[in-house]
Motif scaffolding. Structure first.
Motif, short mmCIF file in Angstrom:
data_model
loop_
_atom_site.label_atom_id
_atom_site.label_comp_id
_atom_site.label_asym_id
_atom_site.label_seq_id
_atom_site.Cartn_x
_atom_site.Cartn_y
_atom_site.Cartn_z
N ALA A 231 0.67 -1.25 -0.05
CA ALA A 231 0.06 0.10 0.17
C ALA A 231 0.89 1.09 0.01
N ILE A 232 1.93 1.19 0.87
CA ILE A 232 2.76 2.48 0.89
C ILE A 232 3.59 2.69 -0.69
N LEU A 233 4.10 1.44 -1.23
CA LEU A 233 4.82 1.65 -2.37
C LEU A 233 3.70 1.90 -3.45
N ASP A 234 2.39 1.54 -3.34
CA ASP A 234 1.50 2.21 -4.41
C ASP A 234 1.24 3.74 -4.17
N GLN A 235 1.22 4.10 -2.76
CA GLN A 235 1.00 5.63 -2.53
C GLN A 235 2.23 6.36 -3.24
N ASN A 236 3.52 5.69 -2.94
CA ASN A 236 4.71 6.14 -3.34
C ASN A 236 4.91 6.49 -4.96
N ARG A 237 4.19 5.22 -5.62
CA ARG A 237 4.20 5.65 -7.28
C ARG A 237 3.34 6.80 -7.60
N LEU A 238 2.28 6.99 -6.74
CA LEU A 238 1.33 8.22 -7.09
C LEU A 238 2.20 9.39 -6.82
N LEU A 239 2.92 9.59 -5.89
CA LEU A 239 3.84 10.63 -5.25
C LEU A 239 4.73 10.97 -6.27
N ILE A 240 5.52 9.95 -6.71
CA ILE A 240 6.58 10.30 -7.82
C ILE A 240 5.98 10.64 -9.04
#
Length: 133
Positions: free
Chosen positions: A51-60
């Motif tokens: 979930a955090i990595l998915d959020q990071n993808r959006l942030l990036i």
């Protein structure tokens, strides 16, 4: 900004659940059996990490769009987004550290019980595979 390495994108909570069904898991390669409770703990952590990595993808993606726009307000917004990304990365590192510690403890606990075979969560004894030497 470089690329962020992350876990296999094909790995999601559904595939983790299917992988971890049942009372024991003997996919560690040496016949070791892992209790269902341990697997549930690992699954929960891996789902949190994903979930955090998915959020990071959006942030990036947002950071990159803001950077490419060169609009001053968007570039200013990137400061907060990058901080959030860094905090998320710290959380992932902490989750993996906890996973590593939990895994080590469960392996130690299981190896203590190996002299009499392994016990599954259903109370049935498992067989430890011994390879000729």
């Amino acid at each position: 900004m470089g690329t962020l390495a992350c876990v296999d994108p094909g790995l999601n909570s559904n595939s983790l659940e299917k992988e971890m069904e049942g009372d024991t898991f003997s996919g560690l390669g040496n016949g070791t059996q892992v209790d269902n409770k341990v697997l549930q703990t690992f699954q929960k952590s891996f789902v949190q990490v994903q979930a955090i990595l998915d959020q990071n993808r959006l942030l990036i993606n947002e950071i990159n769009q803001n950077h490419e726009s060169k609009i001053p307000d968007n570039l200013s917004r990137n400061v907060g987004l990058i901080r959030e990304l860094n905090n998320n990365i710290r959380r992932v590192v902490d989750l993996y550290a906890d996973l590593s510690s939990s895994f080590t403890k469960s392996m130690e606990a299981m190896s203590e019980g190996d002299s009499a075979g392994t016990m599954r969560s259903d109370g049935k004894a498992g067989q430890k595979r011994v390879r000729p030497g």
